[in-house]
Design a protein around this motif. Structure first.
Motif, PDB file in Angstrom:
ATOM      1  N   ASN A  45       0.849  -1.182   0.000  1.00 53.59           N
ATOM      2  CA  ASN A  45       0.000   0.000   0.000  1.00 53.59           C
ATOM      3  C   ASN A  45       0.890   1.239   0.000  1.00 53.59           C
ATOM      4  O   ASN A  45       1.631   1.472   0.946  1.00 53.59           O
ATOM      5  N   GLU A  47      -0.357   4.421  -0.423  1.00 52.80           N
ATOM      6  CA  GLU A  47      -1.275   5.562  -0.356  1.00 52.80           C
ATOM      7  C   GLU A  47      -0.692   6.764   0.389  1.00 52.80           C
ATOM      8  O   GLU A  47      -0.925   7.889   0.008  1.00 52.80           O
ATOM      9  N   ARG A  99       1.023   0.555  -6.816  1.00 50.10           N
ATOM     10  CA  ARG A  99      -0.211   1.230  -7.239  1.00 50.10           C
ATOM     11  C   ARG A  99      -0.802   0.574  -8.486  1.00 50.10           C
ATOM     12  O   ARG A  99      -2.021   0.442  -8.599  1.00 50.10           O
ATOM     13  N   THR A 100       0.047   0.147  -9.409  1.00 52.57           N
ATOM     14  CA  THR A 100      -0.442  -0.531 -10.609  1.00 52.57           C
ATOM     15  C   THR A 100      -1.096  -1.861 -10.241  1.00 52.57           C
ATOM     16  O   THR A 100      -2.179  -2.180 -10.740  1.00 52.57           O
ATOM     17  N   ASN A 102      -2.421  -2.692  -7.362  1.00 50.78           N
ATOM     18  CA  ASN A 102      -3.664  -2.422  -6.635  1.00 50.78           C
ATOM     19  C   ASN A 102      -4.785  -1.997  -7.580  1.00 50.78           C
ATOM     20  O   ASN A 102      -5.932  -2.405  -7.414  1.00 50.78           O
ATOM     21  N   GLU A 103      -4.465  -1.175  -8.579  1.00 50.32           N
ATOM     22  CA  GLU A 103      -5.491  -0.748  -9.542  1.00 50.32           C
ATOM     23  C   GLU A 103      -5.969  -1.920 -10.389  1.00 50.32           C
ATOM     24  O   GLU A 103      -7.154  -2.038 -10.674  1.00 50.32           O
ATOM     25  N   LEU A 106      -8.304  -4.004  -8.278  1.00 52.71           N
ATOM     26  CA  LEU A 106      -9.587  -3.326  -8.127  1.00 52.71           C
ATOM     27  C   LEU A 106     -10.423  -3.485  -9.397  1.00 52.71           C
ATOM     28  O   LEU A 106     -11.614  -3.788  -9.327  1.00 52.71           O
ATOM     29  N   LYS A 107      -9.804  -3.320 -10.555  1.00 45.09           N
ATOM     30  CA  LYS A 107     -10.531  -3.465 -11.816  1.00 45.09           C
ATOM     31  C   LYS A 107     -11.017  -4.905 -12.003  1.00 45.09           C
ATOM     32  O   LYS A 107     -12.114  -5.124 -12.501  1.00 45.09           O
TER      33      LYS A 107
END
Length: 123
Positions: A45, A47, A99-100, A102-103, A106-107
């Motif tokens: 993470n 963030e 971040r990639t 995690n995205e 999520l998708k």
């Protein structure tokens, strides 16, 4: 006579302190990023980490290196800039990967959730 007798101790001690101070200057700026790097890698993470800070530090250290070509300054400061640039590139690489990932997760969840709801409508 007394001062000359202590030269054998004071000269190496002075050199040791100088090397220690130079090492602290070179690696002192990187030390705070070690726990952050480990925490981001462990939790996956990123963030709370600002990539804008990395950008500012990269620009500042690149400018410092460019300034060195025009007017030489102490070499520990030059090495500090090189080490800091490498550290910021490692931090940016880690943050981009996390971040990639995690995205993408999520998708996938949104897409899989959409398929499940689509399948239940047809029944």
């Amino acid at each position: 006579m007394e001062a000359e007798g202590l030269d054998w101790l004071l000269v190496p001690l002075h050199q040791l302190v100088s090397w220690g101070a130079a090492g602290a200057m070179v690696f002192g700026g990187v030390v705070p990023y070690i726990p952050q790097y480990r925490d981001i890698r462990r939790t996956q993470n990123a963030e709370g980490f600002s990539t804008y800070v990395c950008l500012v530090l990269l620009v500042a250290n690149i400018l410092r290196i460019l300034f060195w070509f025009g007017r030489h300054f102490e070499s520990p400061l030059l090495w500090q800039s090189v080490i800091m640039i490498l550290t910021m590139l490692l931090m940016l690489k880690l943050c981009t990967e996390v971040r990639t990932a995690n995205e993408l997760n999520l998708k996938r969840r949104v897409f899989a959730g959409g398929l499940e709801s689509f399948g239940s409508k047809g029944q």
